[in-house]
Every structure is written in C-alpha cells, then in structure tokens.
Design an enzyme around this catalytic site. Structure first.
Site, PDB file in Angstrom:
ATOM      1  N   HIS A  21     -14.171   3.567  -7.970  1.00 47.33           N
ATOM      2  CA  HIS A  21     -14.076   2.664  -8.504  1.00 47.33           C
ATOM      3  C   HIS A  21     -13.985   3.037 -10.410  1.00 47.33           C
ATOM      4  O   HIS A  21     -13.191   2.583 -10.970  1.00 47.33           O
ATOM      5  CB  HIS A  21     -15.651   1.659  -8.906  1.00 47.33           C
ATOM      6  CG  HIS A  21     -15.740   0.926  -7.575  1.00 47.33           C
ATOM      7  ND1 HIS A  21     -17.531   1.403  -7.396  1.00 47.33           N
ATOM      8  CD2 HIS A  21     -15.023   0.858  -6.865  1.00 47.33           C
ATOM      9  CE1 HIS A  21     -17.478   0.398  -6.528  1.00 47.33           C
ATOM     10  NE2 HIS A  21     -15.667  -0.239  -5.850  1.00 47.33           N
ATOM     11  N   ASP A  70       2.357   0.084   1.908  1.00 50.44           N
ATOM     12  CA  ASP A  70       2.390   0.295   3.398  1.00 50.44           C
ATOM     13  C   ASP A  70       3.365   0.418   3.864  1.00 50.44           C
ATOM     14  O   ASP A  70       3.541   1.141   4.675  1.00 50.44           O
ATOM     15  CB  ASP A  70       2.488  -1.305   3.420  1.00 50.44           C
ATOM     16  CG  ASP A  70       1.116  -1.820   3.455  1.00 50.44           C
ATOM     17  OD1 ASP A  70       0.065  -1.242   3.724  1.00 50.44           O
ATOM     18  OD2 ASP A  70       0.580  -3.310   3.288  1.00 50.44           O
TER      19      ASP A  70
HETATM   20  C1  PEP Z   1       2.559  -2.071  -0.653  1.00 50.09           C
HETATM   21  O1  PEP Z   1       1.960  -2.181   0.190  1.00 50.09           O
HETATM   22  O2  PEP Z   1       3.361  -1.701  -0.651  1.00 50.09           O
HETATM   23  C2  PEP Z   1       2.144  -3.985  -1.693  1.00 50.09           C
HETATM   24  C3  PEP Z   1       3.009  -4.111  -2.884  1.00 50.09           C
HETATM   25  O3  PEP Z   1       1.487  -4.285  -1.257  1.00 50.09           O
HETATM   26  P1  PEP Z   1      -0.449  -4.348  -0.938  1.00 50.09           P
HETATM   27  O4  PEP Z   1      -0.486  -2.984  -1.953  1.00 50.09           O
HETATM   28  O5  PEP Z   1      -0.999  -5.287  -2.360  1.00 50.09           O
HETATM   29  O6  PEP Z   1      -0.483  -4.254   0.151  1.00 50.09           O
HETATM   30 MG    MG Z   2       1.459  -4.152   1.478  1.00 48.04          MG
END
Ligand code: PEP
Ligand code: MG
Length: 573
Positions: free
Chosen positions: A191, A457
């Site tokens: 945080h 991701d």
């Molecule tokens: C990602 O996965 O790069 C993205 C932009 O989405 P999030 O971080 O919300 O999963």
């Molecule tokens: Mg993502």
C-alpha cells in the site's frame, strides 16, 4: 555522530530531504476481564464495528478524491474484513459464550488470523496481514477510547518514518508537507508503494528497524529510486542530494513542455501516447497530462468492494462520464477482468486452487451473460457520446472471441429495436496477454479490430511466473527473450493484417524498453497518467532506424542479462 546509511527498496521516484517524524505504534494494553453483561459487551463491540465501517467509508471517499479511486478502494477492503464471518463470529462467540471482554476477544481472534496469514508464502496474503493489523488497531482504539494520531501539526518538509504506512494514515497525509516516506515493512506492491507513487511522494520501503534506528527530529536525505536513506548527512552528501532533488524537479517541470506537442519520433513518425485509467479521477488526470486518449479503462473497480454488481445505469453513467471527459479523444473500455489478482466479491466466485488459470475475466463473462450483457449494453449506450472501443481481456482462443462478438451483436440488435442510440461501428479488440493468443495472433488478427498487449499478464503466463510472488520475481521480466519474441510476433501479425496494435501493460512506460518497442513497430503506448509526458519525451529522442537497430540487437540475445546490458548502454534517459 557521522552520517549513517540505511538501505531499503526505492518504490516512488524522487529525492526527499527533511526532518524525521517517527510514528511509533503505541503498545495498546489489553486487559482480560470476565464481563458481567455479555449482551452489553456484544453491543459495544458491534458499535465499534459500525463506527469503524463508517470511518472507513469517509476516509475512502477522502482518499479517492485526493489520490484516486483505486486507492480509496484499499480502505474499503477493510470493511470486507469487518464483514468476514471467519473473524466476526469467533469474536462474538468469545463474548457471548465465554463472557470475554470485547478488547481481549478482538485481540485474540485477530492475532490468530494474522499468525496464520503471516506463515503463508504468498505476497498477497502478506498484504492481507497489514489489512488485518490496521483493522485490529482501529477496533481496539475505538473500544479503548484512544483518539487518532494528530497529523495537523506536521511541519513542512517532514520525512515520515513508520513501521508500515497503513491506508488510514495515508488518507490523513498532506502531500504538500510530506517530503518523503520511509517504512520498515512492505515491498514494491505494498500500500505504501502504491499510495506514495500516486501522491508523487518519494518513498523507500523495507528499511530494516527504521523506526528504532531513525531518531525523531533527525535530518534525513533519501532517494526514492535506489532506496538509499542517509541520517545526519555530511555537508557534501546533503549538497549532492539537494542538487539531485533540483534535477528531478527540473525534469518534472521540463516535461510540461511536451503538453500540446505531438508524440513524434525524431525523424517525424507519429505515435499515440494514451493513459490507463480506472476511474473518472484518472481520466481527468489523463487530460491534465495531455494523454491522447485512454488506452485502457479497467472496469473492475466499479465492481469491487460491494455486495451487488453495478446496474446498467450506474455503469452507463461511469462510461459516459469518462468519454465525455476525454473531449473526443478515444476511450478503450476493457470488459470485466475479474479473478486472478482482482477479487470481485459481488460475483460470489468460489476459491480456486489456481485462480490465475481459472474461472476469470472473459471466461466468467461468457458463462454469465446476465452479468456481461448489462456491461455490454452500458458500454454501447455510452458510445453514443464519444469514440469508444471495446477491449476483451484474457482471450485464449478464437471461440471465446466469437462468442463475445455474438453477445455484443445481440445487444446491438436489442438496442436498435428499442431505438436507443449507439455507435454501430464500435471497434472490438483483443487483449493479447496469453501465450495461446500469441500463437494464434495470425488468426485472431483477422477477427479483431485491434490488439492491445498486456505485458503484465503476458510476462506472467509466458514465463509461468506468478506476478505477485516475490520468491520468483527474478523471472518476472519483460526482458526475457521469450517475452520479447511474443511481443514482436503480436506487433508483426497486427501489421500484416492492418489492424492497430497498442500496449497497455507496464512495459509501455519502461524508459529502457520504449525504443525497442518503437523498433518493433509499436505505435500506440498506454501508460499511467503521470508517465504520459515522459514517454512522449522519450519517443521524441529516437529515430526509427536507431530504434530498429537496437531492436535487432536485442532480438539476437539469448539471455536476459545481455538484454539488460544492451538497454543500459543504449539508454537516452
Ligand atoms: C496486463 O495484463 O498487462 C494489463 C494491462 O492488465 P492488468 O494489469 O489489469 O491485468
Ligand atoms: Mg491483464
């Protein structure tokens, strides 16, 4: 005493110079008493719970206003603790059945939960420990009638030193007076890190024994980038920190020059630098930073920390406000990306042993059209008020995208029958964030109107590394050749099929990596609002042939360290 050096992790850039104010947690003395009237004791406990909930609500609104909605949500997560039967029921049981006083019951039940959570390896669980600590302190203070710390007397140029920056304390901070934050606990995703970054206050976390080692009133200099903290600095050290502070401020000031300018490479190729947002507050910030649109509007925050899913009207209003705020600049709305690291309690999802690989995002939406179509309708209706694109997260196969398009088409037909206006040519794109989608990029590009690369991701799934687990964080890097190849393939397939490709993951704002992305042919970047001008400035420093040459060199590398070395050498930061 000469100068003393301490080391932590820099999590919010900038140099802090000032006087230490050390927040020492008072040891709350809890007596164990057998109560005579357990009914009265239960009521006392329930009153404390409801007062704390109310206070959290108010603080959350305050923080949403001063920092951002996402940050306000952190405090609301505390109310979920106050509603958790696994916490509340054992406390009530102790009071009612064993006539234990409320303070002692709270302490015992919370301490047990904290102990269990702390023994787990998972970093997200560790974050939950700090939520539990914060709620426990809040309840005990109310039960013992001890007031909150008084922040109004804090002076200008304060370096705040604390074991942990609780959301409660952060909501009370005055960003103009705090020159820096030093905490004992926490990592880059704590945080403290999130809030200090959002408030643009330099911060160093994880400084061992900071609260004991830093005396109240000590003169301190600190670097929120490399994590150095120096107590009682020598004249020479102080001067060098002052120079650096001026330099950082000048850099920030100089970025303002880029407001109103094109995002254009040194040799005249046009780019788009857009912003990521999760709330209206963020879209306003994006406009202040002259973002050329919102490249990723995360809709999860609308669904979080509440018991019911937001209605069509509520969603419509949020999306419409965002697109109106953007004054004709495009808004890419990502449909609900629940699950994984984004808990949405209102959906009532069961715990899974592999949440990142489970029932989440578009998988959930397709199986729950009664939830999904409400969102689709709200987005479509908002598209009558400005340029909106729809972005679908976590696609792994063509079937999912086709099913989604079918649901969108059906809603369009319904809206036409009801004579409700919307943009019938609204583009629908795919979030490229799974290796499966990368393998299928040549095919998906024939169905999608655009791609957006989610490197957060994509790195996690390509490297098979949990993005929240610090034990394996060395593997969580976009510089690994496999991740770089994945990005290149997506951009190339997008180009071949003449659809735009954007990037909205964190890598889009990595100053070392931006020229590589330029060299790959990426032309749209979407980054947090405070980074928009920095990215625009960097793009303007490179020519396309230079960027392509760097990209070619990077593509030849077999090892992550070599990639890092190359980028370090090439940087124009
Ligand atoms: C990602 O996965 O790069 C993205 C932009 O989405 P999030 O971080 O919300 O999963
Ligand atoms: Mg993502």
């Amino acid at each position: 005493m000469g100068e003393v050096r301490l080391q932590g992790i820099g999590v919010s850039r900038g140099v802090g110079i000032g006087t230490a104010v050390v927040l020492k947690e008072e040891e709350l003395k809890i007596e164990h008493i057998l109560v005579e009237d357990e009914e009265k004791e239960r009521k006392r406990f329930e009153a404390a719970v409801s007062t704390l909930k109310q206070k959290n609500q108010e603080l959350s609104e305050q923080l949403s206003e001063s920092v951002g909605e996402k940050d306000g949500q952190i405090i609301l997560a505390h109310n979920a603790v106050l509603e958790d039967p696994e916490i509340i029921e054992p406390i009530l049981k102790m009071i009612q059945e064993f006539r234990v006083n409320a303070e002692a019951a709270v302490e015992e039940v919370f301490n047990k939960a904290i102990q269990t959570m702390s023994s787990l390896e998972d970093d997200r669980m560790k974050e939950r420990v700090s939520d539990l600590e914060d709620v426990k302190q809040g309840l005990l203070r109310l039960l013992l009638n001890i007031g909150e710390m008084d922040f109004s007397k804090i002076n200008q140029n304060t370096i705040l030193v604390t074991k942990e920056l609780s959301p409660h304390v952060s909501a009370m901070l005055d960003g103009d007076k705090i020159a820096g934050i030093i905490t004992q606990r926490g990592g880059p995703t704590s945080h403290a890190a999130i809030i200090s970054k959002a408030m643009e206050i330099p911060a160093v976390v994880g400084v061992e024994d900071a609260v004991e080692l830093i005396p109240e009133g000590e003169f301190v200099v600190m670097d929120g980038e490399n994590g150095t903290v120096i107590l009682n600095p020598e004249e020479k050290t102080r001067k060098s920190f002052e120079r650096r502070k001026k330099k950082v401020q000048a850099e920030k000031e100089s970025l303002k020059e880029y407001i109103g300018l094109n995002s254009i490479s040194k040799d005249g190729v046009l780019f788009e630098v857009q912003a990521n947002a999760g709330s209206l507050q963020d879209t306003k910030r994006a406009m202040e930073q002259d973002a050329q649109g919102i490249g990723l509007y995360r809709t999860e925050f609308l669904f979080m920390n509440r018991d019911t899913i937001p209605s069509e009207e509520e969603q419509f209003t949020a999306y419409k406000e965002a697109v109106v705020c953007m004054e004709g600049r495009p808004l890419v709305i990502r449909t609900l990306d629940a699950g994984g690291d984004k808990p949405v309690e209102a959906l009532g999802l069961k715990e899974e042993s592999n949440p990142f690989l489970g029932y989440r995002a578009i998988r959930y939406c397709i199986q729950n059209p009664e939830v999904f179509t409400v969102q689709i309708r709200a987005i479509l209706r908002a598209s009558a008020f400005g340029p909106i694109k729809i972005l679908i997260p976590f696609i792994t196969c063509l079937e999912e995208f086709e099913e989604t398009k079918k649901l969108i088409d059906e809603e369009m037909i319904r809206l036409i029958m009801q004579d409700i206006p919307f943009d019938a040519r609204i583009p629908v794109g795919i979030m490229m964030e799974t290796p499966s989608a990368v393998m299928m990029a040549d095919i998906l590009a024939k169905y999608a109107d655009f791609f957006s690369i989610g490197t957060n991701d994509l790195t996690q799934y390509t490297m098979a590394v949990d993005r929240g687990n610090s034990k394996v964080s060395d593997l969580y890097s976009v510089y690994y050749p496999s991740v770089i190849r994945a990005m290149k393939r997506i951009i190339e397939e997008g180009d071949k099929n003449k659809i735009p490709v954007a990037m909205c993951g964190e890598a889009a704002s990595d100053p070392y990596f931006i020229p590589v992305l330029m060299g790959m042919g990426l032309r749209e970047f979407s980054v947090i609002p405070s980074e928009v001008l920095k990215v625009r400035g960097l793009i303007r420093k490179w020519t396309i042939p230079e960027a392509e040459a760097l990209c070619q060199e990077v593509m030849k590398q077999k090892r992550v360290e070599k990639v890092k070395e190359l980028l370090e050498k090439a940087k124009k930061i």
